[in-house]
Write an enzyme that holds these catalytic residues in place. Structure first.
Site, PDB file in Angstrom:
ATOM      1  CB  THR A   7      -0.935   0.058   1.230  1.00 30.10           C
ATOM      2  OG1 THR A   7      -1.588   1.339   1.270  1.00 30.10           O
ATOM      3  CG2 THR A   7      -0.182  -0.142   2.535  1.00 30.10           C
ATOM      4  CG  ASP A  55      -2.402   5.071   2.231  1.00 28.07           C
ATOM      5  OD1 ASP A  55      -3.561   4.949   2.649  1.00 28.07           O
ATOM      6  OD2 ASP A  55      -2.119   5.615   1.144  1.00 28.07           O
ATOM      7  NE  ARG A 109      -8.675   5.855   2.469  1.00 30.19           N
ATOM      8  CZ  ARG A 109      -9.256   4.818   1.843  1.00 30.19           C
ATOM      9  NH1 ARG A 109     -10.501   4.892   1.441  1.00 30.19           N
ATOM     10  NH2 ARG A 109      -8.591   3.698   1.628  1.00 30.19           N
TER      11      ARG A 109
HETATM   12  P1  ADP Z   1      -6.313  -2.256   1.752  1.00 32.50           P
HETATM   13  O1  ADP Z   1      -5.935  -3.699   1.855  1.00 32.50           O
HETATM   14  O2  ADP Z   1      -5.481  -1.505   0.762  1.00 32.50           O
HETATM   15  O3  ADP Z   1      -6.424  -1.585   3.100  1.00 32.50           O
HETATM   16  P2  ADP Z   1      -9.226  -2.337   1.704  1.00 32.50           P
HETATM   17  O4  ADP Z   1      -9.350  -1.718   3.044  1.00 32.50           O
HETATM   18  O5  ADP Z   1     -10.111  -1.870   0.616  1.00 32.50           O
HETATM   19  O6  ADP Z   1      -7.774  -2.204   1.082  1.00 32.50           O
HETATM   20  O7  ADP Z   1      -9.452  -3.926   1.887  1.00 32.50           O
HETATM   21  C1  ADP Z   1      -9.329  -4.754   0.727  1.00 32.50           C
HETATM   22  C2  ADP Z   1     -10.289  -5.918   0.854  1.00 32.50           C
HETATM   23  O8  ADP Z   1     -10.007  -6.674   2.034  1.00 32.50           O
HETATM   24  C3  ADP Z   1     -11.750  -5.500   1.042  1.00 32.50           C
HETATM   25  O9  ADP Z   1     -12.361  -5.190  -0.193  1.00 32.50           O
HETATM   26  C4  ADP Z   1     -12.340  -6.762   1.662  1.00 32.50           C
HETATM   27  O10 ADP Z   1     -12.562  -7.735   0.657  1.00 32.50           O
HETATM   28  C5  ADP Z   1     -11.202  -7.231   2.556  1.00 32.50           C
HETATM   29  N1  ADP Z   1     -11.420  -6.764   3.920  1.00 32.50           N
HETATM   30  C6  ADP Z   1     -11.239  -5.510   4.378  1.00 32.50           C
HETATM   31  N2  ADP Z   1     -11.544  -5.448   5.703  1.00 32.50           N
HETATM   32  C7  ADP Z   1     -11.919  -6.708   6.060  1.00 32.50           C
HETATM   33  C8  ADP Z   1     -12.370  -7.313   7.291  1.00 32.50           C
HETATM   34  N3  ADP Z   1     -12.456  -6.586   8.422  1.00 32.50           N
HETATM   35  N4  ADP Z   1     -12.669  -8.620   7.299  1.00 32.50           N
HETATM   36  C9  ADP Z   1     -12.554  -9.358   6.155  1.00 32.50           C
HETATM   37  N5  ADP Z   1     -12.159  -8.858   4.965  1.00 32.50           N
HETATM   38  C10 ADP Z   1     -11.852  -7.546   4.928  1.00 32.50           C
HETATM   39  O1  F6P Z   2      -5.085   2.925   0.458  1.00 29.52           O
HETATM   40  C1  F6P Z   2      -4.348   3.492  -0.557  1.00 29.52           C
HETATM   41  C2  F6P Z   2      -5.134   4.607  -1.182  1.00 29.52           C
HETATM   42  O2  F6P Z   2      -4.444   5.013  -2.310  1.00 29.52           O
HETATM   43  C3  F6P Z   2      -5.386   5.797  -0.272  1.00 29.52           C
HETATM   44  O3  F6P Z   2      -4.242   6.593  -0.100  1.00 29.52           O
HETATM   45  C4  F6P Z   2      -6.473   6.492  -1.041  1.00 29.52           C
HETATM   46  O4  F6P Z   2      -7.210   7.416  -0.265  1.00 29.52           O
HETATM   47  C5  F6P Z   2      -7.341   5.300  -1.432  1.00 29.52           C
HETATM   48  O5  F6P Z   2      -6.449   4.192  -1.599  1.00 29.52           O
HETATM   49  C6  F6P Z   2      -8.134   5.510  -2.696  1.00 29.52           C
HETATM   50  O6  F6P Z   2      -8.973   4.370  -2.820  1.00 29.52           O
HETATM   51  P1  F6P Z   2      -9.641   4.005  -4.231  1.00 29.52           P
HETATM   52  O7  F6P Z   2      -8.559   3.488  -5.112  1.00 29.52           O
HETATM   53  O8  F6P Z   2     -10.659   2.936  -3.877  1.00 29.52           O
HETATM   54  O9  F6P Z   2     -10.254   5.274  -4.751  1.00 29.52           O
END
Ligand code: ADP
Ligand code: F6P
Length: 320
Positions: free
Chosen positions: A126, A128, A172
Site C-alpha cells: 500500500t 500509504d 486518509r
Molecule cells: P487495503 O488492503 O489496501 O487496506 P481495503 O481496506 O479496501 O484495502 O481492503 C481490501 C479488501 O479486504 C476489502 O475489499 C475486503 O474484501 C477485505 N477486507 C477488508 N476489511 C476486512 C475485514 N475486516 N474482514 C474481512 N475482509 C476484509
Molecule cells: O489505500 C491506498 C489509497 O491510495 C489511499 O491513499 C487512497 O485514499 C485510497 O487508496 C483511494 O482508494 P480508491 O482506489 O478505492 O479510490
C-alpha cells in the site's frame, strides 16, 4: 507445502508486480506450484485462479499496478463469502495463500487464518505506509518520489509567479506521504491527520515567509485532513496571498517501482514463501531497521500507527 496461491488486494501499489514475480520464481525454486488469483478476494470467491510459471511474470518487475489486478470485495467480509473462498482453495488443492495488500486485506487474511485455520502470509502492499509493524510498505517509496517530482515542477511555476501552492496527496489516516515528500521536497508546511494544525499559525508562518523573501510557499496536505480547496479558502480569508491548489490523486498509485520498492518486494516475497513452506502461517512480513521480519497478523493489526514526530519536527524546522 507443495501448492500455494498469491493475490493482490485493496489499493494497488508500485512494487506489487515485483512481489508477485519474486513469489512465483522463488516458490518454483522451492519445488512448489503457484496459482495466481485474479482481482483479490473477489476473484478468490469466484474461483478465478490460474497456474503460474516463471514466464507468467516475465517483463513485469518494472511495471506499476498488478498483473493479477485487485478489487475491493465486501462479500469477503461475510461468512458466506469466506466459506466460498475456502471451498475454492480446497477445490484447487491450495495449501497456503500469500496476500499482498494493506490493512484491510490483512483483516481478511486474519479471518482466513484464525477462523478457518488456513495458512496465510501477508506482504505489505500500500502506498500509504500505514502499517505500524513495518518501517515501510511496498509502493510508499515510489509514491513519495512521484510526489517529489511534482513538487519540483510546481515550485518552478509558483516561484515564477510569487504564488503559494497547496499540494493534496493521498493518505486518509496516515500522513507519511505528505511528511516524507515535504521533508525531501523542502516544503514550507506539512499538514497531516496525526498532528492537529493551527490555521492562524500556518498563516503567520506564510506571512513571515513572504517577509523573509522566500521564493515559494509549498504546503503538503494529506487528504485525510481536508481537501486543498477548503484549506485555500480558509487561508485566503485570513491573509492576502495568491494560492493555487493541486490534487495529485492517482498518479501517486502508478509508475515504475523504485529500486527500493523492487528490492523490498523481493525480500518480502522470499520470506512469505518460506513462512508457508515452514508451516508458519498467520504472519505478515515487513522490514524493521533494514531487517526482514515476520509478525503475527493479529499482533500486527493491533499495533497503533504513530507518525514519526521527530521527523516531523526536523521537517518543520528545516522549512523555516
Ligand atoms: P487495503 O488492503 O489496501 O487496506 P481495503 O481496506 O479496501 O484495502 O481492503 C481490501 C479488501 O479486504 C476489502 O475489499 C475486503 O474484501 C477485505 N477486507 C477488508 N476489511 C476486512 C475485514 N475486516 N474482514 C474481512 N475482509 C476484509
Ligand atoms: O489505500 C491506498 C489509497 O491510495 C489511499 O491513499 C487512497 O485514499 C485510497 O487508496 C483511494 O482508494 P480508491 O482506489 O478505492 O479510490
Amino acid at each position: 507445502m507443495r501448492r500455494i496461491a498469491v493475490l493482490t488486494s485493496g489499493g494497488d501499489a508500485p512494487g506489487m508486480n515485483a512481489a508477485i514475480r519474486a513469489t512465483v520464481r522463488y516458490a518454483i525454486s522451492q519445488n512448489m506450484e503457484v496459482f495466481g488469483v485474479e482481482r483479490g478476494y473477489d476473484g478468490l470467491i469466484k474461483g478465478n485462479l490460474y497456474k503460474m510459471d516463471s514466464r507468467s511474470v516475465s517483463d513485469t518487475i518494472h511495471r506499476g499496478g498488478t498483473i493479477l489486478k485487485t478489487a475491493r470485495c465486501p462479500e469477503f467480509q461475510t461468512k458466506e463469502g469466506m466459506d466460498k473462498a475456502i471451498e475454492v482453495l480446497k477445490a484447487y488443492g491450495i495449501e497456503g495463500l500469500i496476500v499482498i495488500g494493506g490493512d484491510g486485506s490483512y483483516r481478511g487474511m486474519k479471518d482466513l487464518y484464525v477462523q478457518y485455520g488456513f495458512p496465510c502470509a501477508g506482504i505489505p502492499g500500500t502506498i500509504d505506509n500505514d502499517l505500524a509493524y513495518t518501517d515501510y510498505t511496498l509502493g510508499f517509496d515510489t509514491a513519495v518520489n512521484t510526489v517529489l517530482s511534482a513538487i519540483n515542477n510546481i515550485r518552478d511555476t509558483m516561484t515564477s509567479h510569487d504564488r503559494a501552492c497547496i499540494i493534496e496527496v493521498m493518505g486518509r489516516h496516515c500522513g507519511d506521504i505528505a511528511l516524507y515528500a515535504g521533508l525531501a521536497g523542502g516544503a514550507e508546511a506539512m499538514i497531516v491527520p496525526e498532528i492537529p494544525f493551527n490555521l492562524d499559525e500556518l498563516c503567520a508562518a506564510m506571512k513571515r515567509n513572504i517577509i523573509k523573501g522566500k521564493v515559494s510557499d509549498i504546503i503538503l496536505l494529506a487528504e485525510g485532513v481536508c481537501d486543498a480547496d477548503t484549506l485555500k479558502k480558509q487561508i485566503e480569508a485570513k491573509i492576502p496571498i495568491v494560492i493555487r491548489t493541486v490534487k495529485l490523486g492517482y498518479i501517486q498509485r502508478g509508475g515504475t517501482p523504485s529500486m527500493a520498492d523492487r528490492v523490498l518486494a523481493a525480500r518480502c516475497a522470499v520470506k512469505a514463501v518460506d513462512l508457508l513452506k515452514n508451516d508458519e502461517g498467520g504472519k505478515v512480513v515487513g522490514i524493521k531497521n533494514n531487517a526482514i521480519i515476520a509478525v503475527d497478523v493479529v499482533e500486527a493489526l493491533d499495533m497503533p500507527r504513530v507518525i514519526d514526530k521527530d521527523l516531523y519536527r526536523i521537517a518543520t524546522l528545516l522549512s523555516q
